[in-house]
Design a protein around this motif. Structure first.
Motif, mmCIF file in Angstrom:
data_model
loop_
_atom_site.group_PDB
_atom_site.id
_atom_site.type_symbol
_atom_site.label_atom_id
_atom_site.label_comp_id
_atom_site.label_asym_id
_atom_site.label_seq_id
_atom_site.Cartn_x
_atom_site.Cartn_y
_atom_site.Cartn_z
ATOM 1 N N ALA A 90 0.688 -1.351 -0.145
ATOM 2 C CA ALA A 90 -0.065 0.057 -0.508
ATOM 3 C C ALA A 90 1.067 1.239 0.088
ATOM 4 O O ALA A 90 0.265 2.429 0.363
ATOM 5 C CB ALA A 90 -1.029 0.093 0.977
ATOM 6 N N GLY A 91 2.473 1.166 0.070
ATOM 7 C CA GLY A 91 2.779 1.967 0.080
ATOM 8 C C GLY A 91 3.314 2.859 1.689
ATOM 9 O O GLY A 91 4.125 3.910 1.695
ATOM 10 N N ASN A 92 2.695 1.993 2.124
ATOM 11 C CA ASN A 92 4.028 2.387 3.878
ATOM 12 C C ASN A 92 5.634 2.178 3.983
ATOM 13 O O ASN A 92 5.187 1.142 3.497
ATOM 14 C CB ASN A 92 2.512 1.654 5.225
ATOM 15 N N THR A 93 5.988 2.943 4.674
ATOM 16 C CA THR A 93 6.561 2.632 5.210
ATOM 17 C C THR A 93 6.774 2.815 6.700
ATOM 18 O O THR A 93 6.046 2.760 7.194
ATOM 19 C CB THR A 93 7.997 3.788 3.976
ATOM 20 N N LYS A 94 8.145 1.398 7.452
ATOM 21 C CA LYS A 94 8.738 1.528 8.388
ATOM 22 C C LYS A 94 9.386 1.590 8.190
ATOM 23 O O LYS A 94 10.981 0.920 6.600
ATOM 24 C CB LYS A 94 7.919 0.263 8.985
ATOM 25 N N GLU A 95 10.351 2.609 9.276
ATOM 26 C CA GLU A 95 12.645 2.437 9.240
ATOM 27 C C GLU A 95 12.619 1.594 10.697
ATOM 28 O O GLU A 95 11.710 1.892 11.307
ATOM 29 C CB GLU A 95 12.734 4.101 9.044
ATOM 30 N N THR A 96 13.467 1.128 10.512
ATOM 31 C CA THR A 96 14.357 0.038 11.954
ATOM 32 C C THR A 96 15.976 0.208 11.615
ATOM 33 O O THR A 96 16.645 0.173 10.899
ATOM 34 C CB THR A 96 13.711 -1.188 11.522
ATOM 35 N N GLU A 97 16.284 1.041 12.527
ATOM 36 C CA GLU A 97 17.594 1.108 13.381
ATOM 37 C C GLU A 97 18.408 -0.434 12.981
ATOM 38 O O GLU A 97 17.869 -1.026 13.869
ATOM 39 C CB GLU A 97 17.876 1.787 14.573
ATOM 40 N N LEU A 98 19.623 -0.152 12.357
ATOM 41 C CA LEU A 98 20.552 -1.522 12.232
ATOM 42 C C LEU A 98 20.925 -1.290 13.511
ATOM 43 O O LEU A 98 21.815 -2.431 13.852
ATOM 44 C CB LEU A 98 21.118 -1.509 10.713
ATOM 45 N N ILE A 99 21.321 -0.035 13.655
ATOM 46 C CA ILE A 99 22.687 0.190 14.735
ATOM 47 C C ILE A 99 22.002 1.340 15.325
ATOM 48 O O ILE A 99 21.483 1.938 15.070
ATOM 49 C CB ILE A 99 24.180 0.489 14.326
ATOM 50 N N LYS A 100 22.550 1.702 16.792
ATOM 51 C CA LYS A 100 22.152 2.907 16.950
ATOM 52 C C LYS A 100 23.123 4.000 16.917
ATOM 53 O O LYS A 100 24.738 3.744 15.934
ATOM 54 C CB LYS A 100 23.326 2.324 18.667
ATOM 55 N N PRO A 101 22.577 4.842 16.668
ATOM 56 C CA PRO A 101 23.079 6.208 15.402
ATOM 57 C C PRO A 101 24.231 6.343 16.393
ATOM 58 O O PRO A 101 23.917 6.476 17.756
ATOM 59 C CB PRO A 101 21.694 7.248 15.600
ATOM 60 N N TYR A 102 24.964 6.579 15.438
ATOM 61 C CA TYR A 102 26.161 7.202 16.008
ATOM 62 C C TYR A 102 26.351 9.282 16.233
ATOM 63 O O TYR A 102 26.106 9.552 15.236
ATOM 64 C CB TYR A 102 27.700 6.625 14.982
ATOM 65 N N ASN A 103 26.932 9.067 17.057
ATOM 66 C CA ASN A 103 26.079 10.832 16.597
ATOM 67 C C ASN A 103 27.169 11.197 17.939
ATOM 68 O O ASN A 103 27.096 11.390 19.272
ATOM 69 C CB ASN A 103 25.486 11.329 17.629
ATOM 70 N N GLU A 104 28.421 11.479 17.622
ATOM 71 C CA GLU A 104 29.808 11.494 18.554
ATOM 72 C C GLU A 104 30.785 13.279 18.375
ATOM 73 O O GLU A 104 30.958 13.133 16.766
ATOM 74 C CB GLU A 104 31.308 10.526 18.547
#
Length: 141
Positions: A90-104
């Protein structure tokens, strides 16, 4: 259901190079003053279902004439995330993290490799997953 694997780069202060299977897939070039980015890199077609795939983020702290009050240290900041985007019929999207986002964000001596963050991805059952991670960082506390 369609699955795509993406990297989203949000901030780069200095230089970030992304390697996949030993090849450069993205290079920020030298950037200063920590601009906000929203760069999306689709890596789906580069992943190998038969063999492990190595994904490396190398961040460099290059020398430049920065703020004099910082002395010999330069700032670096790298912010990225690795995720899977699933789209249904139906065109619905879902995003799932594969890693904890890196933000240093740190200070370090100039002209060094500030980070080397390596991930090993493997295909298991329904999709790719990270099976190992190796991180080294160079910063001044």
């Amino acid at each position: 259901m369609k699955k795509e694997y993406w990297i989203n780069v949000k901030h780069v202060d200095n230089r970030l190079v992304i390697f996949l299977k030993g090849e450069t897939i993205w290079d920020s070039g030298i950037i200063h003053d920590d601009p906000e980015l929203d760069q999306y890199i689709n890596i789906t077609d580069h992943l190998d279902k038969e063999h492990a795939t190595e994904l490396i983020f190398e961040g460099f702290n290059d020398d430049y004439a920065g703020k004099e009050s910082l002395g010999e240290l330069n700032p670096w900041h790298f912010h990225y995330r690795l995720f899977v985007r699933e789209t249904d019929g139906a065109g619905n999207t879902k995003e799932t993290e594969l890693i904890k986002p890196y933000n240093e964000k740190h200070m370090s001596n100039p002209n060094i490799r500030a980070i080397n963050n390596s991930y090993l991805l493997m295909y298991k059952e329904e999709g790719f997953t990270v099976v190992s991670n190796s991180l080294s960082q160079q910063f001044y506390n």
